[in-house]
Design a protein around this motif. Structure first.
Motif, PDB file in Angstrom:
ATOM      1  N   PHE A  19       0.827  -1.206   0.000  1.00  0.00           N
ATOM      2  CA  PHE A  19       0.000   0.000   0.000  1.00  0.00           C
ATOM      3  C   PHE A  19       0.863   1.258   0.000  1.00  0.00           C
ATOM      4  O   PHE A  19       0.585   2.219  -0.730  1.00  0.00           O
ATOM      5  N   VAL A  20       1.910   1.274   0.804  1.00  0.00           N
ATOM      6  CA  VAL A  20       2.789   2.450   0.877  1.00  0.00           C
ATOM      7  C   VAL A  20       3.477   2.683  -0.457  1.00  0.00           C
ATOM      8  O   VAL A  20       3.538   3.812  -0.962  1.00  0.00           O
ATOM      9  N   ARG A  21       3.990   1.606  -1.070  1.00  0.00           N
ATOM     10  CA  ARG A  21       4.671   1.773  -2.363  1.00  0.00           C
ATOM     11  C   ARG A  21       3.700   2.209  -3.447  1.00  0.00           C
ATOM     12  O   ARG A  21       4.032   3.081  -4.262  1.00  0.00           O
ATOM     13  N   ALA A  22       2.501   1.632  -3.471  1.00  0.00           N
ATOM     14  CA  ALA A  22       1.508   2.014  -4.477  1.00  0.00           C
ATOM     15  C   ALA A  22       1.039   3.448  -4.268  1.00  0.00           C
ATOM     16  O   ALA A  22       0.875   4.206  -5.232  1.00  0.00           O
ATOM     17  N   MET A  23       0.826   3.843  -3.017  1.00  0.00           N
ATOM     18  CA  MET A  23       0.377   5.202  -2.739  1.00  0.00           C
ATOM     19  C   MET A  23       1.426   6.229  -3.130  1.00  0.00           C
ATOM     20  O   MET A  23       1.114   7.275  -3.712  1.00  0.00           O
ATOM     21  N   ALA A  24       2.687   5.942  -2.845  1.00  0.00           N
ATOM     22  CA  ALA A  24       3.758   6.864  -3.218  1.00  0.00           C
ATOM     23  C   ALA A  24       3.908   6.955  -4.734  1.00  0.00           C
ATOM     24  O   ALA A  24       4.135   8.033  -5.288  1.00  0.00           O
ATOM     25  N   MET A  25       3.756   5.835  -5.412  1.00  0.00           N
ATOM     26  CA  MET A  25       3.889   5.835  -6.869  1.00  0.00           C
ATOM     27  C   MET A  25       2.742   6.582  -7.529  1.00  0.00           C
ATOM     28  O   MET A  25       2.952   7.367  -8.458  1.00  0.00           O
ATOM     29  N   LEU A  26       1.521   6.354  -7.060  1.00  0.00           N
ATOM     30  CA  LEU A  26       0.373   7.042  -7.644  1.00  0.00           C
ATOM     31  C   LEU A  26       0.398   8.530  -7.335  1.00  0.00           C
ATOM     32  O   LEU A  26      -0.087   9.337  -8.136  1.00  0.00           O
ATOM     33  N   SER A  27       0.949   8.918  -6.204  1.00  0.00           N
ATOM     34  CA  SER A  27       1.015  10.338  -5.855  1.00  0.00           C
ATOM     35  C   SER A  27       1.982  11.092  -6.751  1.00  0.00           C
ATOM     36  O   SER A  27       1.808  12.292  -6.986  1.00  0.00           O
ATOM     37  N   ALA A  28       3.020  10.412  -7.247  1.00  0.00           N
ATOM     38  CA  ALA A  28       3.999  11.053  -8.118  1.00  0.00           C
ATOM     39  C   ALA A  28       3.767  10.767  -9.593  1.00  0.00           C
ATOM     40  O   ALA A  28       4.411  11.390 -10.441  1.00  0.00           O
ATOM     41  N   ALA A  29       2.870   9.843  -9.918  1.00  0.00           N
ATOM     42  CA  ALA A  29       2.628   9.460 -11.304  1.00  0.00           C
ATOM     43  C   ALA A  29       1.862  10.549 -12.046  1.00  0.00           C
ATOM     44  O   ALA A  29       1.183  11.384 -11.433  1.00  0.00           O
ATOM     45  N   PRO A  30       1.954  10.579 -13.377  1.00  0.00           N
ATOM     46  CA  PRO A  30       1.187  11.569 -14.138  1.00  0.00           C
ATOM     47  C   PRO A  30      -0.302  11.260 -14.106  1.00  0.00           C
ATOM     48  O   PRO A  30      -0.721  10.116 -13.925  1.00  0.00           O
ATOM     49  N   VAL A  31      -1.110  12.295 -14.263  1.00  0.00           N
ATOM     50  CA  VAL A  31      -2.567  12.245 -14.323  1.00  0.00           C
ATOM     51  C   VAL A  31      -3.157  11.800 -12.986  1.00  0.00           C
ATOM     52  O   VAL A  31      -3.873  12.550 -12.326  1.00  0.00           O
ATOM     53  N   ILE A  32      -2.837  10.584 -12.537  1.00  0.00           N
ATOM     54  CA  ILE A  32      -3.413  10.076 -11.295  1.00  0.00           C
ATOM     55  C   ILE A  32      -2.886  10.856 -10.102  1.00  0.00           C
ATOM     56  O   ILE A  32      -3.585  11.021  -9.103  1.00  0.00           O
ATOM     57  N   GLY A  33      -1.671  11.350 -10.193  1.00  0.00           N
ATOM     58  CA  GLY A  33      -1.095  12.095  -9.093  1.00  0.00           C
ATOM     59  C   GLY A  33      -1.375  13.574  -9.116  1.00  0.00           C
ATOM     60  O   GLY A  33      -0.872  14.311  -8.244  1.00  0.00           O
ATOM     61  N   GLU A  34      -2.158  14.039 -10.091  1.00  0.00           N
ATOM     62  CA  GLU A  34      -2.476  15.464 -10.149  1.00  0.00           C
ATOM     63  C   GLU A  34      -3.455  15.839  -9.042  1.00  0.00           C
ATOM     64  O   GLU A  34      -4.157  14.984  -8.478  1.00  0.00           O
ATOM     65  N   ALA A  35      -3.499  17.147  -8.760  1.00  0.00           N
ATOM     66  CA  ALA A  35      -4.376  17.623  -7.687  1.00  0.00           C
ATOM     67  C   ALA A  35      -5.853  17.489  -8.036  1.00  0.00           C
ATOM     68  O   ALA A  35      -6.696  17.506  -7.136  1.00  0.00           O
ATOM     69  N   MET A  36      -6.165  17.358  -9.339  1.00  0.00           N
ATOM     70  CA  MET A  36      -7.569  17.231  -9.724  1.00  0.00           C
ATOM     71  C   MET A  36      -8.139  15.874  -9.327  1.00  0.00           C
ATOM     72  O   MET A  36      -9.361  15.701  -9.263  1.00  0.00           O
ATOM     73  N   VAL A  37      -7.282  14.888  -9.065  1.00  0.00           N
ATOM     74  CA  VAL A  37      -7.730  13.578  -8.588  1.00  0.00           C
ATOM     75  C   VAL A  37      -7.774  13.619  -7.066  1.00  0.00           C
ATOM     76  O   VAL A  37      -6.754  13.882  -6.422  1.00  0.00           O
ATOM     77  N   PRO A  38      -8.918  13.375  -6.444  1.00  0.00           N
ATOM     78  CA  PRO A  38      -8.999  13.440  -4.975  1.00  0.00           C
ATOM     79  C   PRO A  38      -8.078  12.422  -4.307  1.00  0.00           C
ATOM     80  O   PRO A  38      -7.785  11.356  -4.852  1.00  0.00           O
ATOM     81  N   VAL A  39      -7.633  12.781  -3.127  1.00  0.00           N
ATOM     82  CA  VAL A  39      -6.749  11.897  -2.373  1.00  0.00           C
ATOM     83  C   VAL A  39      -7.468  10.593  -2.009  1.00  0.00           C
ATOM     84  O   VAL A  39      -6.857   9.518  -1.981  1.00  0.00           O
ATOM     85  N   THR A  40      -8.759  10.689  -1.744  1.00  0.00           N
ATOM     86  CA  THR A  40      -9.508   9.478  -1.400  1.00  0.00           C
ATOM     87  C   THR A  40      -9.508   8.466  -2.543  1.00  0.00           C
ATOM     88  O   THR A  40      -9.472   7.250  -2.310  1.00  0.00           O
TER      89      THR A  40
END
Length: 261
Positions: A19-40
């Motif tokens: 979960f930690v690795r996936a969350m960190a990767m998605l937070s820095a990844a393009p599109v999915i990590g943008e601010a327009m995608v909610p954190v939830t």
């Protein structure tokens, strides 16, 4: 009840690391990590990926206590690996953003700045349009599936508790330079053409200074720059795919270097 809790705590501990690795990767990844995608949304996707990646991540996490110094070190390790992998994919999207900024400054659109309520930032018109094009190409080439595949392969290359060599981080940092070189490679036709128009109107203004050709030249540069942008835009999808393949090759080389890829 105690038996259920005794079985639930190790399972929750094993899911924490992917979960930690996936969350960190998605937070820095393009599109999915943008601010327009909610954190939830990112949290829910990370939970799903953690459940799917549990068999791939192995059983090393079962022996690590999350609330301990070893658990904190393992959490930081997973966050660094996921963040670096997501940042590597973000480079290709940054090229498109840099291209839009360079083109806007050349054609005079840098003054037309729009407030983006989704990301909480301001961006020019051309950068916003090119970003939308890059997002469409990202999902068109199944970029989200590619990121998921890289996440699964990363557990074999950098298993939990196996340590993290700085080689991947150094390689990603050294490849920052090609962001600007790739953006300038696409922007050179527009920059050169607008410079030629500016030089031409500059010579004409020297010949007939009373005509005030600089006022006409500003609108002509904008029109000519937009025409050149229309010719360059059709090459952006192929350029983005080529840059994404370069990022994948870079990550695969680092996985082979660890001896697990």
């Amino acid at each position: 009840m105690e038996q259920v809790l005794a079985n639930f705590v190790p399972l929750l501990s094993a899911l924490w690391w992917p979960f930690v690795r996936a969350m960190a990767m998605l937070s820095a990844a393009p599109v999915i990590g943008e601010a327009m995608v909610p954190v939830t949304v990112r949290i829910l996707v990370s939970v799903v990926l953690a459940i799917l990646m549990a068999p791939v991540s192995g059983s090393q996490g079962m022996a690590i206590e999350p609330i301990s110094m070893a658990g904190v070190a393992a959490t930081v390790e997973q966050a660094v690996i996921g963040g670096v992998l997501g940042l590597a994919f973000h480079f290709a999207m940054s090229v498109i953003a840099t291209l839009g900024f360079v083109v806007s400054s050349q054609v005079g659109f840098s003054l037309a700045v729009m407030n983006d309520p989704l990301n909480g930032t301001s961006s020019d018109v051309i950068s916003a349009l090119l970003a939308m094009l890059a997002i469409l190409v990202f999902f068109g080439i199944d970029g989200h599936l590619v990121i998921t595949g890289v996440l699964g392969a990363s557990f074999k290359a950098w298993p939990l508790g196996g340590g993290y060599g700085p080689l991947l981080l150094q390689t990603v940092a050294w490849n920052v330079a090609w962001i600007f070189s790739a953006a300038m490679l696409l922007a050179i036709p527009i920059v050169f053409s607008t410079m030629v128009v500016q030089l031409g109107f500059g010579f004409l203004n020297r010949v007939a200074p009373t005509l005030n050709l600089f006022a006409l030249g500003f609108s002509m540069i904008t029109i000519f720059g937009l025409l050149m942008l229309g010719q360059v835009v059709r090459f952006i999808p192929a350029h983005y795919i080529r840059m994404s393949n370069q990022v994948l090759d870079m990550i695969q080389q680092q996985m082979r270097a660890t001896g697990h890829g």
